[in-house]
Design a protein around this motif. Structure first.
Motif, PDB file in Angstrom:
ATOM      1  N   ARG A  99       6.781  -9.174  -3.507  1.00 52.33           N
ATOM      2  CA  ARG A  99       7.841  -8.393  -4.172  1.00 52.33           C
ATOM      3  C   ARG A  99       7.269  -7.129  -4.818  1.00 52.33           C
ATOM      4  NH1 ARG A  99       9.464 -13.710  -5.885  1.00 52.33           N
ATOM      5  NH2 ARG A  99      11.374 -14.368  -4.801  1.00 52.33           N
ATOM      6  N   THR A 100       6.121  -7.283  -5.472  1.00 55.72           N
ATOM      7  CA  THR A 100       5.491  -6.133  -6.120  1.00 55.72           C
ATOM      8  C   THR A 100       5.116  -5.075  -5.100  1.00 55.72           C
ATOM      9  OG1 THR A 100       4.623  -7.550  -7.878  1.00 55.72           O
ATOM     10  CG2 THR A 100       3.567  -5.416  -7.580  1.00 55.72           C
ATOM     11  N   LEU A 101       4.537  -5.511  -3.985  1.00 53.00           N
ATOM     12  CA  LEU A 101       4.131  -4.574  -2.945  1.00 53.00           C
ATOM     13  C   LEU A 101       5.340  -3.926  -2.288  1.00 53.00           C
ATOM     14  CD1 LEU A 101       2.008  -3.296  -1.074  1.00 53.00           C
ATOM     15  CD2 LEU A 101       2.120  -5.395   0.320  1.00 53.00           C
ATOM     16  N   ALA A 102       6.401  -4.700  -2.066  1.00 50.74           N
ATOM     17  CA  ALA A 102       7.577  -4.197  -1.354  1.00 50.74           C
ATOM     18  C   ALA A 102       8.187  -2.978  -2.038  1.00 50.74           C
ATOM     19  CB  ALA A 102       8.620  -5.304  -1.234  1.00 50.74           C
ATOM     20  N   ALA A 103       8.175  -2.992  -3.358  1.00 50.70           N
ATOM     21  CA  ALA A 103       8.792  -1.884  -4.099  1.00 50.70           C
ATOM     22  C   ALA A 103       8.039  -0.567  -3.925  1.00 50.70           C
ATOM     23  CB  ALA A 103       8.875  -2.252  -5.581  1.00 50.70           C
ATOM     24  N   ARG A 104       6.785  -0.651  -3.443  1.00 52.57           N
ATOM     25  CA  ARG A 104       5.971   0.566  -3.267  1.00 52.57           C
ATOM     26  C   ARG A 104       5.553   0.783  -1.817  1.00 52.57           C
ATOM     27  NH1 ARG A 104       6.235  -2.685  -7.916  1.00 52.57           N
ATOM     28  NH2 ARG A 104       6.420  -1.250  -9.685  1.00 52.57           N
ATOM     29  N   LEU A 105       6.007  -0.069  -0.925  1.00 55.36           N
ATOM     30  CA  LEU A 105       5.536  -0.037   0.458  1.00 55.36           C
ATOM     31  C   LEU A 105       5.971   1.241   1.172  1.00 55.36           C
ATOM     32  CD1 LEU A 105       3.987  -1.768   2.532  1.00 55.36           C
ATOM     33  CD2 LEU A 105       6.204  -2.738   3.222  1.00 55.36           C
ATOM     34  N   ARG A 106       5.026   1.878   1.855  1.00 59.77           N
ATOM     35  CA  ARG A 106       5.301   3.100   2.613  1.00 59.77           C
ATOM     36  C   ARG A 106       5.263   2.806   4.111  1.00 59.77           C
ATOM     37  NH1 ARG A 106       1.296   7.725   1.065  1.00 59.77           N
ATOM     38  NH2 ARG A 106      -0.160   6.139   1.804  1.00 59.77           N
ATOM     39  N   PRO A 107       5.923   3.611   4.924  1.00 56.69           N
ATOM     40  CA  PRO A 107       5.837   3.434   6.379  1.00 56.69           C
ATOM     41  C   PRO A 107       4.385   3.541   6.862  1.00 56.69           C
ATOM     42  CG  PRO A 107       7.640   4.892   5.821  1.00 56.69           C
ATOM     43  CD  PRO A 107       6.873   4.676   4.550  1.00 56.69           C
ATOM     44  N   VAL A 125       8.475 -16.157   4.730  1.00 59.53           N
ATOM     45  CA  VAL A 125       8.424 -15.956   3.281  1.00 59.53           C
ATOM     46  C   VAL A 125       8.065 -14.512   2.946  1.00 59.53           C
ATOM     47  CG1 VAL A 125       7.341 -16.674   1.121  1.00 59.53           C
ATOM     48  CG2 VAL A 125       7.771 -18.367   2.907  1.00 59.53           C
ATOM     49  N   VAL A 126       6.937 -14.041   3.460  1.00 63.70           N
ATOM     50  CA  VAL A 126       6.451 -12.710   3.097  1.00 63.70           C
ATOM     51  C   VAL A 126       7.292 -11.612   3.755  1.00 63.70           C
ATOM     52  CG1 VAL A 126       4.480 -11.133   3.241  1.00 63.70           C
ATOM     53  CG2 VAL A 126       4.116 -13.548   2.676  1.00 63.70           C
ATOM     54  N   ARG A 127       7.560 -11.748   5.038  1.00 68.36           N
ATOM     55  CA  ARG A 127       8.291 -10.690   5.750  1.00 68.36           C
ATOM     56  C   ARG A 127       9.639 -10.357   5.119  1.00 68.36           C
ATOM     57  NH1 ARG A 127      10.241 -10.776  12.133  1.00 68.36           N
ATOM     58  NH2 ARG A 127      11.280  -8.732  12.098  1.00 68.36           N
ATOM     59  N   PRO A 128      10.524 -11.347   4.844  1.00 71.10           N
ATOM     60  CA  PRO A 128      11.816 -10.991   4.265  1.00 71.10           C
ATOM     61  C   PRO A 128      11.709 -10.304   2.916  1.00 71.10           C
ATOM     62  CG  PRO A 128      11.740 -13.338   4.819  1.00 71.10           C
ATOM     63  CD  PRO A 128      10.408 -12.765   5.128  1.00 71.10           C
ATOM     64  N   LEU A 129      10.735 -10.708   2.107  1.00 72.39           N
ATOM     65  CA  LEU A 129      10.562 -10.085   0.795  1.00 72.39           C
ATOM     66  C   LEU A 129      10.123  -8.631   0.937  1.00 72.39           C
ATOM     67  CD1 LEU A 129       8.789 -12.998  -1.130  1.00 72.39           C
ATOM     68  CD2 LEU A 129      11.144 -12.201  -1.423  1.00 72.39           C
ATOM     69  N   GLY A 135      13.187  -1.776   2.304  1.00 76.94           N
ATOM     70  CA  GLY A 135      14.128  -1.160   3.236  1.00 76.94           C
ATOM     71  C   GLY A 135      13.499  -0.845   4.571  1.00 76.94           C
ATOM     72  N   LEU A 136      12.243  -1.270   4.782  1.00 78.00           N
ATOM     73  CA  LEU A 136      11.531  -1.039   6.035  1.00 78.00           C
ATOM     74  C   LEU A 136      11.571  -2.299   6.892  1.00 78.00           C
ATOM     75  CD1 LEU A 136       8.366   0.759   4.564  1.00 78.00           C
ATOM     76  CD2 LEU A 136      10.460   1.827   5.474  1.00 78.00           C
ATOM     77  N   THR A 137      11.287  -2.131   8.178  1.00 74.24           N
ATOM     78  CA  THR A 137      11.299  -3.268   9.113  1.00 74.24           C
ATOM     79  C   THR A 137       9.883  -3.551   9.596  1.00 74.24           C
ATOM     80  OG1 THR A 137      13.546  -2.742   9.851  1.00 74.24           O
ATOM     81  CG2 THR A 137      12.217  -4.153  11.293  1.00 74.24           C
ATOM     82  N   ALA A 138       9.441  -4.810   9.421  1.00 70.92           N
ATOM     83  CA  ALA A 138       8.111  -5.208   9.869  1.00 70.92           C
ATOM     84  C   ALA A 138       8.021  -5.128  11.384  1.00 70.92           C
ATOM     85  CB  ALA A 138       7.805  -6.633   9.403  1.00 70.92           C
TER      86      ALA A 138
END
Length: 415
Positions: A99-107, A125-129, A135-138
Motif C-alpha cells: 500500500r505504501t509503495l502503491a501511492a508512490r509507484l511510477r510507470p 495479494v500484492v498485485r491488487p494493492l 492506478g497502474l496495471t501490472a
C-alpha cells in the motif's frame, strides 16, 4: 549517490540485499516505517556492526519517509512474514508495504517480492494493492515479479553473489526485468514459469529442511532410548554417495524460515482442504525438542544426585545459528524458560549476545566461560560457536550435555 533501488523492510531479508546491491554499485535506499529498525541498531541482525558501518560508508541510506519510494527504478519488498499463533503466515507487513509503495509507484518501475508468501501472494495479494493504489496495471505499466530470499546468515561459502536467484514474473517481460536487476548481483538467475512457481519453490525449500530435521530429531530420541550412538550412525550413513543427505538433530529449529503449510491461507479466510501432513508432523516433532532437552537435563542431574530445582545450569550459545547474533526463533529461550520454571538457577554465555532476557527477567551472563562451567552443576551446549574450545570445555564442565553433537566423541553426553 542517487538511489536506483529501494529495499522495503530492513530485517533479515532486506539488509543482505542492500549489502549486495551497494557492493555492486547500485544506489540503494532502505525504507522501513519503524524508526528503530531504520536506525539499524543492535548486533543481533543479519549484518554485523562492522558490516553496517561499511554499508553506510558506501553510500547506503535508510529512511522512514515513503516519498523516497517514488524516485527509484526498482523496489523490492522484504517485509517479514512471521508464523502466527494459528500457524498461518502473517502477511500484514507485506500488505502495508504494498500500500505504501502503491501511492508512490511510477510507470516502468520493477517491483519484486522477496518476502516469503503462499503460492499466489504476488498475484492475489500484492498485485491488487499496487494496482488499486497507483492506478497502474501490472505487466503493462510496471513490472511485477517474485524472487524469494535465499540468504543464509553466517554461511562463509554460499554468499549472495554465488547463490542462484529464482525469479518468477507476472509476464515474460516482468521476469526479464527482474532478471536484469538480479543479474547485477548474482552469478546465476533461474527463471520460473511464474510467481506461483517461484513462491512454491521457497515453500518446498523451507519444508524440506524442517521435515528432514524432524526425522533426525525423532531418530535422536529413538537412538538414545535403545542405546545407539546416533552421531556415529550419521557419520556412517553420510558416506553413501547417493540417495542420502545428512541432517542433524538439535534442541529445536530456529531462524526466520518457518515451516509453511499452504492449507493455512488466512489472508483469504479459506482453506484448501489439502494440508501437508508431513509439514504438520515436522512442526510437531521439532516443536517438542526443547521439552526433550529439559527431560534429558533433569535425568542427567538426577543420575548425579541433584535436582533441577536449585541446580546451577549454564547455557552456551543462545542464537539460532552458530557464529551470528540473530536469536530469531532460537529454541534456547524455551529451554531457558522451562528450566527457570523448574527452579534452576541459570547463567548463559554467548560471544554474540551481551544481554538476554527470559520471562521478562535478565539472565546473568558468564564473564569467564571456563570458571562458569566449573561452577555449574550442568552445562548445556545449545549452539557450538567457533570460538568455543569444546575439548577444553568438556574437561572443565562438571556435567555437559551437547545438543549438537559438536564435542569430541566420549567427551560429553549427547542428545
Amino acid at each position: 549517490m542517487p538511489a536506483d533501488l529501494a529495499v522495503i523492510g530492513l530485517g533479515a531479508l532486506g539488509l543482505p540485499l542492500a549489502q549486495a546491491a551497494t557492493a555492486a554499485g547500485i544506489g540503494t535506499i532502505g525504507y522501513d516505517p519503524d524508526p528503530r529498525t531504520a536506525a539499524l541498531p543492535g548486533t543481533d541482525g543479519p549484518l554485523s556492526p562492522a558490516e553496517i558501518r561499511r554499508l553506510l560508508s558506501a553510500g547506503f541510506r535508510t529512511t522512514t519517509d515513503p516519498t523516497t519510494l517514488g524516485r527509484v527504478r526498482t523496489a523490492v519488498i522484504c517485509a517479514p512474514t512471521p508464523l502466527g499463533e494459528d500457524r498461518a503466515l502473517d502477511l500484514s507487513a507485506v500488505t502495508d508495504a504494498a500500500r505504501t509503495l502503491a501511492a508512490r509507484l511510477r510507470p516502468h518501475t520493477t517491483v519484486i517480492l522477496e518476502s516469503t508468501g503462499y503460492p499466489g501472494t504476488t498475484e492475489d495479494v500484492v498485485r491488487p494493492l499496487l494496482e488499486e493504489g497507483s492506478g497502474l496495471t501490472a505487466g503493462r505499466d510496471f513490472h511485477l515479479a517474485c524472487s524469494p530470499a535465499r540468504h543464509d546468515p553466517g554461511n562463509r561459502i554460499h554468499r549472495y553473489g554465488n547463490t542462484p536467484k529464482v525469479i518468477g514474473g507476472l509476464t515474460p517481460a516482468c521476469t526479464e526485468a527482474a532478471a536484469a536487476f538480479y543479474g547485477r548481483l548474482t552469478d546465476k538467475v533461474v527463471r520460473a514459469r511464474g510467481p506461483r512457481e517461484a513462491e512454491t519453490a521457497k515453500l518446498l525449500e523451507t519444508n524440506y529442511r524442517h521435515v528432514n530435521i524432524a526425522l533426525m530429531n525423532e531418530m535422536a530420541v529413538f537412538c538414545h532410548d535403545i542405546g545407539v550412538d546416533l552421531w556415529d550412525v550419521i557419520r556412517c550413513a553420510e558416506t553413501k554417495p547417493f540417495g542420502f543427505q545428512a541432517f542433524r538433530p538439535g534442541p529445536g529449529v530456529g531462524g526466520h524460515a518457518a515451516p509453511i503449510d499452504p492449507n493455512y491461507l488466512s489472508y483469504k479466510g479459506r482453506s484448501l482442504g489439502h494440508p501437508l501432513r508431513m509439514v504438520e508432523l515436522a512442526q510437531e516433532v521439532n516443536g517438542r525438542m526443547p521439552r526433550y532437552v529439559i527431560q534429558r537435563c533433569a535425568t542427567l542431574l538426577n543420575e548425579h544426585g541433584k535436582s533441577a530445582r536449585g541446580a546451577r545450569v549454564l547455557l552456551l550459545g543462545v542464537t539460532y545459528k552458530p557464529d551470528i547474533g540473530d536469536q530469531a526463533g532460537s529454541p534456547a529461550r524455551e529451554v531457558a524458560s522451562r528450566l527457570m520454571e523448574l527452579g534452576a538457577h541459570l547463567t548463559y554465555h554467548d560471544p554474540y549476545v551481551y544481554e538476554w532476557n527470559v520471562l521478562d527477567r535478565p539472565v546473568p551472563r558468564a564473564d569467564s566461560l571456563y570458571e562458569a562451567a566449573c561452577a555449574a552443576d550442568l552445562t548445556v551446549l545449545l549452539q557450538p560457536h567457533r570460538t568455543y574450545d569444546l575439548q577444553g570445555l568438556a574437561v572443565k564442565a562438571q556435567l555437559l550435555l551437547d545438543t549438537r553433537g559438536a564435542t569430541p566423541t566420549g567427551a560429553a553426553h549427547r542428545l
